[in-house]
Design an enzyme around this catalytic site. Structure first.
Site, PDB file in Angstrom:
ATOM      1  N   HIS A  83      -1.046  20.409  15.788  1.00  0.00           N
ATOM      2  CA  HIS A  83      -2.480  20.307  16.075  1.00  0.00           C
ATOM      3  C   HIS A  83      -2.752  19.943  17.534  1.00  0.00           C
ATOM      4  O   HIS A  83      -3.860  20.133  18.012  1.00  0.00           O
ATOM      5  CB  HIS A  83      -3.207  19.384  15.079  1.00  0.00           C
ATOM      6  CG  HIS A  83      -3.079  17.911  15.322  1.00  0.00           C
ATOM      7  ND1 HIS A  83      -2.180  17.112  14.648  1.00  0.00           N
ATOM      8  CD2 HIS A  83      -3.741  17.081  16.152  1.00  0.00           C
ATOM      9  CE1 HIS A  83      -2.319  15.863  15.056  1.00  0.00           C
ATOM     10  NE2 HIS A  83      -3.252  15.810  15.972  1.00  0.00           N
ATOM     11  N   ASP A 219       3.700  19.143  10.930  1.00  0.00           N
ATOM     12  CA  ASP A 219       2.774  19.202  12.064  1.00  0.00           C
ATOM     13  C   ASP A 219       3.508  19.081  13.409  1.00  0.00           C
ATOM     14  O   ASP A 219       3.394  18.079  14.098  1.00  0.00           O
ATOM     15  CB  ASP A 219       1.743  18.070  11.907  1.00  0.00           C
ATOM     16  CG  ASP A 219       0.549  18.242  12.829  1.00  0.00           C
ATOM     17  OD1 ASP A 219       0.612  19.072  13.752  1.00  0.00           O
ATOM     18  OD2 ASP A 219      -0.449  17.530  12.624  1.00  0.00           O
ATOM     19  N   SER A 645      -1.106  11.088  18.340  1.00  0.00           N
ATOM     20  CA  SER A 645      -0.531  12.281  17.743  1.00  0.00           C
ATOM     21  C   SER A 645       0.522  12.851  18.662  1.00  0.00           C
ATOM     22  O   SER A 645       0.319  12.943  19.867  1.00  0.00           O
ATOM     23  CB  SER A 645      -1.608  13.324  17.493  1.00  0.00           C
ATOM     24  OG  SER A 645      -2.181  13.072  16.255  1.00  0.00           O
TER      25      SER A 645
HETATM   26  N1  ARG Z   1      -6.186  13.369  11.564  1.00  0.00           N
HETATM   27  C1  ARG Z   1      -5.233  13.747  12.557  1.00  0.00           C
HETATM   28  C2  ARG Z   1      -5.728  13.283  13.958  1.00  0.00           C
HETATM   29  O1  ARG Z   1      -6.682  12.576  14.037  1.00  0.00           O
HETATM   30  C3  ARG Z   1      -4.904  15.185  12.522  1.00  0.00           C
HETATM   31  C4  ARG Z   1      -5.982  16.117  12.956  1.00  0.00           C
HETATM   32  C5  ARG Z   1      -5.637  17.577  12.960  1.00  0.00           C
HETATM   33  N2  ARG Z   1      -5.659  18.170  11.654  1.00  0.00           N
HETATM   34  C6  ARG Z   1      -6.772  18.669  11.032  1.00  0.00           C
HETATM   35  N3  ARG Z   1      -6.659  19.155   9.838  1.00  0.00           N
HETATM   36  N4  ARG Z   1      -7.940  18.691  11.608  1.00  0.00           N
HETATM   37  O2  ARG Z   1      -5.656  13.932  14.953  1.00  0.00           O
HETATM   38  N1  ASP Z   2      -4.278  12.450  14.365  1.00  0.00           N
HETATM   39  C1  ASP Z   2      -4.488  11.532  15.457  1.00  0.00           C
HETATM   40  C2  ASP Z   2      -4.237  12.155  16.820  1.00  0.00           C
HETATM   41  O1  ASP Z   2      -4.447  13.335  17.027  1.00  0.00           O
HETATM   42  C3  ASP Z   2      -3.696  10.296  15.238  1.00  0.00           C
HETATM   43  C4  ASP Z   2      -4.485   9.286  14.471  1.00  0.00           C
HETATM   44  O2  ASP Z   2      -5.710   9.221  14.652  1.00  0.00           O
HETATM   45  O3  ASP Z   2      -3.862   8.556  13.726  1.00  0.00           O
HETATM   46  O4  ASP Z   2      -3.960  11.491  17.778  1.00  0.00           O
END
Ligand code: ARG
Ligand code: ASP
Length: 717
Positions: A83, A219, A645
């Protein structure tokens, strides 16, 4: 026996209390190092950060300003999340050659794909410059004078600091402006795409599984950093060579178990752990709900189109993921803050703070902070809500309004800085808009606009709205705008921007979308921004003093500076958790879970045939665990946030055991209130990453350039 039990409880309690926090890598010696060793770490603080010798920090760059990455080979091979590389993978993708759907692998270095505008930044050293930044500040009369002077000092110190020609310097505030650190950095601009699994692995579970444990997302994506012949940063060139990092991580295939030590290094973006209860209350009751409702509406519309139309899916996939991400996070955060009684816990703390202030006779310096906070947060409430509506509707989620807002800024440039500046900005916009319109569908945006403008007109504080939004009929307004505005397509936009400033501004001011944005922006600038900025500035000053007081009156608490996109270290243990009554989540997930979740043809839960075949044959190479299962993800008590991330998760010896990518739903409140009970970070197990690269993609070239640490029993295979 009783005594022993008590001792055990105490010991367990102590170990728990020692987790959480995002610590500055150059300041780990002392308390942090002791805690880390108590948790099982085998290396020293010096091995993590050293200004003179190579250390772990040399393998951990900031990726594209928003994510983290790590070096995993002596030839600049870089690992980050799928991502995080998503925009770049998307930019090389077309409907015919769709790397998002099918994955991409460079089996030779010549096949690696350059990325315009992608940068990777390494930290060379960190120095405390607090005294220099505070020079001449403390006696200044007003907060804005102080801020101005601080900015001047930052500029002066940055400029005069000794560094090499190819390095940069940046200075950042810590502890709400009680400490300033300087970072010497090297910024690499030639970063090429090396590998990405198909989205059915790299984004498996997509938005349904986002922020959720148990998780089964692979990921990850791979890039390579290139340098000039002297191993220094350089613009893209065919003649550049793979960068040789001062350190790269050995990749562990040994696996992890519950209670193992882990630490995560990375660039957490923003946390607000020391907000007063009044601010948290406002987030829970007013701000999060407003933002959630707006995004909810936008996402429903986009999802409807994306499920029907593949071209729209490619255009909107990245934008959608970005908007959905925080929408879902705010929902979890709100729930978690309520369930954990964060407000009441903060109120208790504030009572103690006040008592200690009084006892120390420091009322003059700290006595009214909390009362002032209370008043300010009351005064700012309506303005803060209005600001969130403006940001979410105009700047973020309605594309035509956000395009219009950029043009409104162009008009401001003309008014304040004249024709030449206008032309420069105009030309920038023309090229910048090309990319935005490539991923723009007026059909989608029209439906989004109708929903959002209605929310804006009916739900944001009425006293600040422009006349243009009084008693509107959203559907009529939408039809008017989308049938006659030139901003619904790139050619129309270029037509409007063609000509000298006068004629451009004439045309703009006749455009109905522009007229609407302008009226909204002007009433926001006039009715909301000044007051909101004024109170905000007061709160910034208060927060700085409050932070100073917390450090003074709670010297034995583990007080870490809020995240600010600088390199941090967090540590803890691999650990399951109890999300709710009668439910316990184990800390490790397996490939079996992918097969359990498999929905053939579904855009979130489809699985590539090859992966199913490998699963059925249990063909896991050297990467299975000792029971012959393929581990996939795991969770631990590391305190992470957005920006972490792509962060390396390391074992007690500093080997790479996982790749951080998310947090668990019940613990997303950790940006405001961290609880070691339920806050967990989520990582992909390096064994799964190696398995996908090796067995799924057959990219032996990449496996060969890594240093892989195998478990003893596997060595002979
Ligand atoms: N929650 C994670 C972060 O904050 C992954 C985000 C990317 N994935 C998604 N399905 N949007 O970045
Ligand atoms: N998914 C998040 C990021 O892209 C990490 C998190 O918020 O825990 O940095």
């Amino acid at each position: 026996m009783k005594f022993l039990k008590l001792l055990l409880v105490l010991v367990v309690f102590q170990v728990q209390a020692q987790q959480g926090g995002m610590w500055i890598p150059s300041l780990l010696k002392g308390t942090n190092e002791k805690e880390m060793k108590a948790l099982g770490m085998k290396i020293s603080a010096d091995a993590i950060y050293s200004a003179n010798n190579s250390s772990l920090k040399d393998a951990v760059p900031h990726f594209d300003g928003g994510c983290t990455a790590e070096m995993i080979s002596p030839k600049g091979l870089l690992l980050t999340n799928h991502h995080c590389g998503y925009d770049n993978i998307q930019s090389h993708s077309t409907v015919e050659n769709d790397y998002l759907t099918n994955g991409f692998w460079a089996y030779k270095m010549e096949d690696e794909l350059p990325n315009k505008d992608l940068t990777v930044t390494f930290i060379i050293k960190i120095e405390d410059v607090t005294t220099k930044i505070f020079e001449g500040v403390l006696n200044l009369p007003t907060e804005s004078d102080k801020q101005k002077r601080i900015q001047q000092n930052i500029a002066a110190v940055s400029k005069s600091f000794q560094k090499e020609a190819w390095q940069d310097v940046m200075i950042r505030a810590f502890y709400d402006g009680n400490q300033y650190l300087l970072f010497v950095t090297e910024n690499f601009k030639d970063v090429r795409l090396v590998g990405a699994p198909p989205s059915s692995i790299g984004k498996f579970g997509s938005d349904t599984d986002n922020w959720v444990w148990p998780r089964h997302t692979g990921d990850f994506s791979l890039f390579r950093v290139y340098a000039d012949k002297n191993n220094r940063p350089a613009e893209y060139s065919k003649d550049n060579v793979p960068y040789q990092p001062k350190h790269f991580f050995p990749v562990s295939a040994k696996g992890i178990q519950e209670n193992d030590f882990t630490m995560v290094m990375g660039y957490p973006g923003r946390t607000q752990e020391y907000l007063p209860s009044f601010a948290v209350e406002q987030i829970v009751n007013d701000l999060n709900p407003a933002k959630i409702e707006i995004r909810d509406a936008a996402l429903k519309v986009q999802d409807g189109f994306m499920r029907k139309d593949n071209a729209i899916k490619i255009q909107y996939a990245s934008k959608y993921a970005g908007v959905a991400n925080y929408w879902k996070k705010w929902i979890g955060e709100t729930k978690g803050l309520k369930k954990s009684n964060a407000v009441a816990i903060k109120q208790d703390f504030e009572k103690k703070f006040q008592e200690r202030v009084n006892k120390a006779g420091k009322q003059e310096e700290y006595g009214t902070i909390l009362a002032d906070f209370e008043k300010n947060y009351k005064d700012i409430r309506e303005y803060a809500i209005a600001r969130d509506y403006f940001t979410e509707v105009v700047l973020r989620n309605s594309e035509i309004l956000s395009f219009g807002y950029r043009l409104y800024q162009l008009e401001q440039v003309y008014n304040t800085r004249g024709e030449q500046a206008f032309n420069d900005r105009k030309n920038n916009l023309i090229s910048g808009f090309e990319g935005l319109y490539k991923d723009y569908s007026a059909q989608v945006d029209e439906k989004v606009f109708e929903q959002l403008i209605n929310l804006y007109a009916t739900k944001s504080p009425k006293q600040f709205l422009p006349e243009s939004l009084n008693n509107i009929n959203a559907s009529t307004l939408t039809t008017n705008i989308f049938s006659s505005s030139k901003l619904t397509n790139y050619n129309g936009l270029k037509e409007v921007l063609n000509g000298d400033a006068k004629s451009v501004l004439d045309k703009l001011n006749q455009d109905p979308a522009y007229q609407l944005v302008k009226s909204i922006a002007e009433s926001y600038q006039k009715n909301v921004a000044p007051k909101s900025d004024e109170i905000n500035l007061k709160n910034i000053a208060l927060q700085r003093t409050y932070m100073k007081g917390i450090m003074e009156f709670f010297p034995n608490d583990r007080i870490f500076p809020d995240a600010n996109s600088t390199l941090r270290v967090t540590y803890g243990k691999v650990k399951g958790y109890k999300p709710s009554d009668a439910v316990y989540y184990e800390p490790i997930s397996y490939l079996d879970g992918v097969i359990e979740k498999y929905v053939p043809g579904d855009y979130e839960f489809d699985v590539p045939k090859k992966l199913i075949d490998l699963y059925n044959a249990k063909d896991y190479g050297r990467y299975a665990d000792k029971n012959g299962k393929m581990p996939l993800g795991f969770i631990a008590t590391n305190h992470t946030t957005g920006g972490n991330s792509g962060s390396p998760a390391l074992d007690a010896n500093g080997n790479l055991i996982g790749l951080n990518f998310d947090r668990v739903w019940e613990g997303t409140m950790s940006d405001i209130y961290y609880s070691p009970e339920i806050c967990r970070n989520i990582m992909v197990d390096t064994r799964y990453i190696l398995f996908v690269i090796d067995k799924f993609a057959g990219a032996k070239n990449l496996i060969e350039e890594m240093t892989i640490v195998y478990p003893k029993s596997q060595k002979t295979k």
